[in-house]
Design an enzyme around this catalytic site. Sequence first.
Site, PDB file in Angstrom:
ATOM      1  N   ASP A  97      17.768   6.340 -13.601  1.00 42.53           N
ATOM      2  CA  ASP A  97      17.064   7.538 -13.338  1.00 42.53           C
ATOM      3  C   ASP A  97      16.389   8.011 -14.604  1.00 42.53           C
ATOM      4  O   ASP A  97      16.050   9.142 -14.562  1.00 42.53           O
ATOM      5  CB  ASP A  97      17.912   8.751 -12.743  1.00 42.53           C
ATOM      6  CG  ASP A  97      18.959   9.308 -13.497  1.00 42.53           C
ATOM      7  OD1 ASP A  97      18.980   9.069 -14.601  1.00 42.53           O
ATOM      8  OD2 ASP A  97      19.813  10.143 -12.890  1.00 42.53           O
ATOM      9  N   GLU A 119      22.216   1.192  -9.373  1.00 45.63           N
ATOM     10  CA  GLU A 119      22.523   2.506  -9.074  1.00 45.63           C
ATOM     11  C   GLU A 119      21.477   3.057  -8.176  1.00 45.63           C
ATOM     12  O   GLU A 119      21.011   4.327  -8.516  1.00 45.63           O
ATOM     13  CB  GLU A 119      22.839   3.161 -10.210  1.00 45.63           C
ATOM     14  CG  GLU A 119      23.478   4.529 -10.068  1.00 45.63           C
ATOM     15  CD  GLU A 119      23.843   5.364 -11.181  1.00 45.63           C
ATOM     16  OE1 GLU A 119      25.053   5.342 -11.951  1.00 45.63           O
ATOM     17  OE2 GLU A 119      22.826   6.130 -11.623  1.00 45.63           O
ATOM     18  N   GLU A 133      15.182  13.479 -13.652  1.00 45.97           N
ATOM     19  CA  GLU A 133      15.577  12.401 -13.215  1.00 45.97           C
ATOM     20  C   GLU A 133      15.558  11.961 -11.750  1.00 45.97           C
ATOM     21  O   GLU A 133      15.295  10.903 -11.477  1.00 45.97           O
ATOM     22  CB  GLU A 133      17.306  12.532 -13.552  1.00 45.97           C
ATOM     23  CG  GLU A 133      17.515  12.320 -14.944  1.00 45.97           C
ATOM     24  CD  GLU A 133      17.346  13.550 -15.890  1.00 45.97           C
ATOM     25  OE1 GLU A 133      17.664  13.480 -17.233  1.00 45.97           O
ATOM     26  OE2 GLU A 133      16.996  14.510 -15.109  1.00 45.97           O
ATOM     27  N   HIS A 213      24.545  19.536 -20.734  1.00 42.55           N
ATOM     28  CA  HIS A 213      23.188  19.094 -21.695  1.00 42.55           C
ATOM     29  C   HIS A 213      22.206  19.333 -20.479  1.00 42.55           C
ATOM     30  O   HIS A 213      20.861  19.063 -21.121  1.00 42.55           O
ATOM     31  CB  HIS A 213      23.274  17.835 -22.092  1.00 42.55           C
ATOM     32  CG  HIS A 213      23.066  16.611 -20.884  1.00 42.55           C
ATOM     33  ND1 HIS A 213      24.163  16.287 -20.300  1.00 42.55           N
ATOM     34  CD2 HIS A 213      22.182  16.210 -20.410  1.00 42.55           C
ATOM     35  CE1 HIS A 213      23.874  15.562 -19.558  1.00 42.55           C
ATOM     36  NE2 HIS A 213      22.560  15.204 -19.574  1.00 42.55           N
ATOM     37  N   ARG A 215      18.851  20.309 -18.480  1.00 40.03           N
ATOM     38  CA  ARG A 215      17.763  21.468 -18.719  1.00 40.03           C
ATOM     39  C   ARG A 215      17.753  22.586 -17.912  1.00 40.03           C
ATOM     40  O   ARG A 215      17.342  23.676 -18.461  1.00 40.03           O
ATOM     41  CB  ARG A 215      16.435  20.810 -18.614  1.00 40.03           C
ATOM     42  CG  ARG A 215      16.004  19.634 -19.532  1.00 40.03           C
ATOM     43  CD  ARG A 215      14.850  19.035 -19.214  1.00 40.03           C
ATOM     44  NE  ARG A 215      14.353  18.044 -20.243  1.00 40.03           N
ATOM     45  CZ  ARG A 215      14.419  16.700 -20.187  1.00 40.03           C
ATOM     46  NH1 ARG A 215      15.251  16.169 -19.217  1.00 40.03           N
ATOM     47  NH2 ARG A 215      14.038  15.910 -21.158  1.00 40.03           N
ATOM     48  N   HIS A 245      25.786  18.944 -27.422  1.00 40.73           N
ATOM     49  CA  HIS A 245      24.865  18.208 -27.530  1.00 40.73           C
ATOM     50  C   HIS A 245      23.836  18.537 -28.497  1.00 40.73           C
ATOM     51  O   HIS A 245      23.923  19.717 -28.986  1.00 40.73           O
ATOM     52  CB  HIS A 245      24.033  18.352 -26.108  1.00 40.73           C
ATOM     53  CG  HIS A 245      22.879  17.324 -25.843  1.00 40.73           C
ATOM     54  ND1 HIS A 245      21.563  17.658 -26.243  1.00 40.73           N
ATOM     55  CD2 HIS A 245      22.802  16.285 -25.167  1.00 40.73           C
ATOM     56  CE1 HIS A 245      20.903  16.688 -25.927  1.00 40.73           C
ATOM     57  NE2 HIS A 245      21.637  15.693 -25.341  1.00 40.73           N
TER      58      HIS A 245
END
Length: 374
Positions: A97, A119, A133, A213, A215, A245
């Site tokens: 992704d 995947e 993603e 991490h 967003r 991160h």
Amino acid sequence: MIKVLIVFGTRPEAIKMAPIVKEFQKFPDLFNLKICVTAQHREMLDQVLTFFEIQPDYDLNLMKPGQNLFQLTGDIIMGMKPILENFVPDYVLVHGDTTTSMAAAMAAFYSQAKVCHIEAGLRTFNKQSPFPEEMNRQLTGRIADLHFAPTETSRQNLVRENIDVQNIYVTGNTVIDALFIAQEKLKGYDDQEIIHLKSILTPGKRVILVTGHRRENFGDGFINICNALKLIAEDKNVEVIYPVHLNPNVQKPVNEILGGITNVHLIDPLGYPAFSWLMAKSYFIITDSGGVQEEAPSLGKPVLVMRNNTERPEAVEAGTVKLVGTNFDVIVEEANKLLREEDTYNEMSKAHNPYGDGTAAQKIINALKDGKRG
């Protein structure tokens, strides 16, 4: 000879593509294999390439300070153009992704190469979560000719999107293949990161490994997460280790709230070998990472996921993972259950891993080797 181009650009992609590279290399008379990295992540990517002993044939080296999605997407498509024109692959393999996967799939489509999506079929059905993603994987799925789904749930998602069932293969997830390879390589293996981890961890304490991490958790979400960890760390039999991160939206709340607590170790992001070693040493894991949800169950580690939804519902259904979001009370409650209730811990740690048995790469290569090529 079948010409195959494998494209990836981030550390997670490199980890999950490494077993496929190794499996292709077993058949040099059948496959002409080339590897292209975009270096969407540079240093973290290179660590994985070194560990798995992979040498790219093409390196776009696109990582730039302050790079945005507009620039990155355009640079990948334009960077792929001469490679595709020169090598003229039959198949381009992309993973998951990332922006690299979506843009490389688009470039391959423009060049008339067939796209294989590793995947494939993961969905939250919410284009904003995770961002970007979810749309990356959906767009890649529309372009792909062959779809290698890790689970039956992923296959069903693709069927509902009118993907031809003859072009879908359920393989398990290659991250399990990579984990098994890594655990074998780690026997007798010490790098500087592992040596450092051994020096800071206290024998006998229960290690809680934390990663974060996403967003969508920036702001209040990370503040809640950090306050929950602070309360959990009041148990002095616990040791929290948090590779933080580098994003300032993560660094600021983590350091302000958790800095200076004696049994909370805020460390730099880890390379794949050290992170795999640390997962195996942990008691349980609190994360918002997708890959960790797949890997940890193979090591018998319960996972609390700091997200409100997941594209990996199989782990929730199997009982290896619980969604806790960024809710302070829920994170604390579920962590304390794992620390204090042996039955709860055993139920999660011994649950079956729905993501495969470590033979996904072999199944993917067999689908191409046996002539089932869409």
